[in-house]
Design a protein around this motif. Structure first.
Motif, PDB file in Angstrom:
ATOM      1  N   SER A  67     -32.713 -69.334 -39.214  1.00 37.24           N
ATOM      2  CA  SER A  67     -32.371 -70.613 -38.597  1.00 37.24           C
ATOM      3  C   SER A  67     -33.194 -71.723 -39.234  1.00 37.24           C
ATOM      4  O   SER A  67     -34.422 -71.650 -39.288  1.00 37.24           O
ATOM      5  CB  SER A  67     -32.634 -70.564 -37.092  1.00 37.24           C
ATOM      6  N   ILE A  68     -32.500 -72.771 -39.731  1.00 36.15           N
ATOM      7  CA  ILE A  68     -33.217 -73.891 -40.356  1.00 36.15           C
ATOM      8  C   ILE A  68     -33.023 -75.189 -39.572  1.00 36.15           C
ATOM      9  O   ILE A  68     -33.515 -76.237 -39.984  1.00 36.15           O
ATOM     10  CB  ILE A  68     -32.778 -74.090 -41.815  1.00 36.15           C
ATOM     11  N   ILE A  73     -31.024 -77.868 -46.957  1.00 33.48           N
ATOM     12  CA  ILE A  73     -31.241 -76.640 -47.704  1.00 33.48           C
ATOM     13  C   ILE A  73     -32.325 -76.818 -48.764  1.00 33.48           C
ATOM     14  O   ILE A  73     -33.102 -75.912 -49.043  1.00 33.48           O
ATOM     15  CB  ILE A  73     -29.929 -76.176 -48.377  1.00 33.48           C
ATOM     16  N   ILE A  96     -27.666 -68.227 -43.200  1.00 35.70           N
ATOM     17  CA  ILE A  96     -28.340 -69.434 -42.726  1.00 35.70           C
ATOM     18  C   ILE A  96     -27.645 -69.937 -41.466  1.00 35.70           C
ATOM     19  O   ILE A  96     -26.413 -70.059 -41.425  1.00 35.70           O
ATOM     20  CB  ILE A  96     -28.303 -70.544 -43.805  1.00 35.70           C
ATOM     21  N   SER A  98     -27.471 -73.271 -39.377  1.00 42.43           N
ATOM     22  CA  SER A  98     -27.817 -74.674 -39.615  1.00 42.43           C
ATOM     23  C   SER A  98     -27.135 -75.586 -38.612  1.00 42.43           C
ATOM     24  O   SER A  98     -26.006 -75.320 -38.179  1.00 42.43           O
ATOM     25  CB  SER A  98     -27.399 -75.067 -41.045  1.00 42.43           C
ATOM     26  N   THR A 105     -23.939 -79.293 -47.733  1.00 39.28           N
ATOM     27  CA  THR A 105     -24.937 -78.338 -47.246  1.00 39.28           C
ATOM     28  C   THR A 105     -24.460 -76.913 -47.466  1.00 39.28           C
ATOM     29  O   THR A 105     -25.234 -76.043 -47.882  1.00 39.28           O
ATOM     30  CB  THR A 105     -25.229 -78.574 -45.752  1.00 39.28           C
TER      31      THR A 105
END
Length: 259
Positions: A67-68, A73, A96, A98, A105
């Motif tokens: 999890s960002i 990125i 990912i 996001s 992205t």
């Protein structure tokens, strides 16, 4: 330690593992509960940071869900996390999670070798289908959400059908003749085709960045290319031409004479 306990511990080490990395406890436990219900064949572990992967060297980690949140990125912390995952879980796919769902992205994630791009705006059914696809060797990235909402009768994708198509493409890629490159150059080229930067290639292949640069220079020279992108394109073109030359079902068109 008795034999029964020993067998149980040894068996646990061979259970495939999916790791969730999310710094906030509430969303992490929510994701954990859903995945444990939907992916019962996997041991689902959760961590606050990628540093927890230090102790996973003996485990069969198949996928890391990172999890960002709102980070881009290209954020240095995200780049470092991806390199850390590649170093400590080199055989694991990366997905990912996001808060962004825009096309740039998604493309940036794919260019860094991410196998699944999952915006938090997706319904849970689609996220599960995407993860299942990644777990069988596929790549998942959604259409932009705005486009999905305009599609009449939109249904979550069938991961099994998508996986079959992807694996057939992988089999075709595996048939490409790469005899002109050394085995290590072939490995580096495979990562170049995924768009990985030198830092991630080095971590994934357990090489120094200088060694990766050297291999890329050799690949470029053998492909008569001026940069890494041109090298990938030239090698693909060469491989396609070789496949056509060796395909017995491809016959030259007969010449026709004018009446």
């Amino acid at each position: 330690m008795d034999d029964i306990t020993s067998k149980r511990l040894n068996g646990a080490l061979h259970v495939p593992v999916l790791v969730i990395i999310e710094p906030h406890l509430l969303p992490r436990t929510c994701i954990l509960n859903v995945l444990r219900r939907e992916l019962a064949d996997f041991e689902i572990l959760d961590m606050a940071t990628v540093r927890g992967l230090d102790c996973m060297s003996t485990r069969d980690v198949r996928l890391v869900l990172l999890s960002i949140a709102d980070k881009p990125i290209g954020d240095p912390s995200v780049e470092d996390d991806l390199a850390f995952v590649a170093e400590h879980c080199p055989n694991a796919a990366v997905a990912i999670l996001s808060n962004h769902d825009d096309e740039p992205t998604a493309q940036a994630a794919m260019q860094r070798g991410v196998r699944g791009f999952l915006p938090t705006s997706l319904p849970i059914e689609v996220v599960i289908a995407g993860l299942r696809l990644v777990l069988v060797g596929g790549v998942y990235r959604p259409l932009p959400v705005a486009e999905m909402n305009r599609m009449p009768g939109f249904d979550p994708p069938d991961a099994r059908g998508l996986a079959s198509a992807y694996l057939m493409n992988e089999a075709a890629r595996a048939a490409i003749d790469r005899s002109g490159l050394t085995p290590r150059e072939q490995h580096v080229l495979a990562e170049l085709e995924l768009g990985l930067p030198n830092k991630l290639i080095a971590a994934k292949l357990k090489l120094s960045e200088s060694t990766v640069k050297m291999h890329i220079q050799h690949i470029m020279r053998k492909c008569a290319a001026h940069n890494r992108t041109e090298a990938v394109l030239r090698w693909r073109g060469r491989s396609l031409a070789q496949n056509r030359d060796h395909d017995p079902g491809t016959a030259p068109m007969p010449e026709t004479s004018s009446p």
